[in-house]
Design a protein around this motif. Structure first.
Motif, PDB file in Angstrom:
ATOM      1  N   LEU A 158       2.196  -9.815 -12.711  1.00  0.00           N
ATOM      2  CA  LEU A 158       1.572 -11.125 -12.861  1.00  0.00           C
ATOM      3  C   LEU A 158       2.072 -12.077 -11.795  1.00  0.00           C
ATOM      4  O   LEU A 158       3.196 -11.932 -11.301  1.00  0.00           O
ATOM      5  CB  LEU A 158       1.904 -11.690 -14.243  1.00  0.00           C
ATOM      6  N   GLY A 159       1.263 -13.071 -11.505  1.00  0.00           N
ATOM      7  CA  GLY A 159       1.712 -14.034 -10.509  1.00  0.00           C
ATOM      8  C   GLY A 159       0.969 -15.339 -10.588  1.00  0.00           C
ATOM      9  O   GLY A 159      -0.041 -15.464 -11.298  1.00  0.00           O
ATOM     10  N   TRP A 160       1.502 -16.319  -9.889  1.00  0.00           N
ATOM     11  CA  TRP A 160       0.903 -17.637  -9.781  1.00  0.00           C
ATOM     12  C   TRP A 160       0.521 -17.900  -8.324  1.00  0.00           C
ATOM     13  O   TRP A 160       1.290 -17.591  -7.411  1.00  0.00           O
ATOM     14  CB  TRP A 160       1.871 -18.709 -10.247  1.00  0.00           C
ATOM     15  N   HIS A 186       4.777  -5.560  -5.619  1.00  0.00           N
ATOM     16  CA  HIS A 186       5.493  -6.288  -4.582  1.00  0.00           C
ATOM     17  C   HIS A 186       4.540  -6.918  -3.576  1.00  0.00           C
ATOM     18  O   HIS A 186       4.963  -7.760  -2.772  1.00  0.00           O
ATOM     19  CB  HIS A 186       6.472  -5.358  -3.874  1.00  0.00           C
ATOM     20  N   LEU A 187       3.277  -6.518  -3.614  1.00  0.00           N
ATOM     21  CA  LEU A 187       2.279  -7.086  -2.705  1.00  0.00           C
ATOM     22  C   LEU A 187       1.330  -8.055  -3.397  1.00  0.00           C
ATOM     23  O   LEU A 187       0.403  -8.571  -2.768  1.00  0.00           O
ATOM     24  CB  LEU A 187       1.456  -5.962  -2.070  1.00  0.00           C
ATOM     25  N   LEU A 188       1.572  -8.316  -4.668  1.00  0.00           N
ATOM     26  CA  LEU A 188       0.637  -9.148  -5.439  1.00  0.00           C
ATOM     27  C   LEU A 188       0.421 -10.504  -4.784  1.00  0.00           C
ATOM     28  O   LEU A 188      -0.701 -10.991  -4.701  1.00  0.00           O
ATOM     29  CB  LEU A 188       1.138  -9.314  -6.876  1.00  0.00           C
ATOM     30  N   LEU A 189       1.491 -11.137  -4.309  1.00  0.00           N
ATOM     31  CA  LEU A 189       1.362 -12.483  -3.737  1.00  0.00           C
ATOM     32  C   LEU A 189       0.614 -12.480  -2.410  1.00  0.00           C
ATOM     33  O   LEU A 189       0.150 -13.532  -1.966  1.00  0.00           O
ATOM     34  CB  LEU A 189       2.737 -13.117  -3.548  1.00  0.00           C
ATOM     35  N   GLU A 224      -7.682 -10.622  -3.907  1.00  0.00           N
ATOM     36  CA  GLU A 224      -8.051  -9.267  -4.288  1.00  0.00           C
ATOM     37  C   GLU A 224      -7.460  -8.782  -5.600  1.00  0.00           C
ATOM     38  O   GLU A 224      -7.770  -7.686  -6.044  1.00  0.00           O
ATOM     39  CB  GLU A 224      -7.631  -8.280  -3.171  1.00  0.00           C
ATOM     40  N   ASN A 225      -6.585  -9.570  -6.218  1.00  0.00           N
ATOM     41  CA  ASN A 225      -6.030  -9.108  -7.483  1.00  0.00           C
ATOM     42  C   ASN A 225      -7.137  -8.959  -8.521  1.00  0.00           C
ATOM     43  O   ASN A 225      -8.157  -9.638  -8.473  1.00  0.00           O
ATOM     44  CB  ASN A 225      -4.959 -10.083  -7.973  1.00  0.00           C
TER      45      ASN A 225
END
Length: 124
Positions: A34-36, A103-106, A111-112
């Motif tokens: 998950l990310g912001w 580790h590449l989410l940000l 594209e997430n």
């Protein structure tokens, strides 16, 4: 049906704090990273903070030491605790989820797999 719903945005003076929430449903909480992200009109989206499946975090340099990304596993909720806010933190904040290469989410600015609708943060 996967849903991400953000809340907690608002207006705050510089130096203040806000705690954003991203309530999730429709998928296996533990299988996703998950990310912001945040975006100002006319500018590219920016990755702010992420949390992988094993609890490892990443932060943009601009928010290190001021923002944290805790989670509540019991309620499938991700948070973004923002302290010592600055006017340049003003943006629409959106949470995102995906299942691979956490580790590449940000770096996956668009594209997430899943995205919320966003919550506005204004710092004056």
């Amino acid at each position: 049906h996967v849903q991400l719903v953000e809340s907690g945005g608002g207006s705050v003076q510089a130096g203040g704090s806000l705690n954003l929430s991203c309530t999730t449903s429709g998928y296996t909480w533990s299988a996703y990273c998950l990310g912001w992200f945040r975006q100002v009109p006319g500018k590219e989206r920016e990755g702010v903070a992420s949390l992988d499946i094993d609890g490892r975090t990443q932060y943009a340099d601009s928010v290190k030491g001021r923002f944290t990304i805790p989670r509540d596993n019991a309620n499938n909720t991700l948070y973004l605790q923002m302290d010592n806010l600055k006017p340049e933190d003003t943006a629409m904040y959106t949470c995102a989820a995906d299942t691979y290469d956490c580790h590449l989410l940000l770096l996956r600015l668009y594209e997430n797999k899943y995205w919320g609708q966003g919550t506005q943060v204004t710092v004056s």
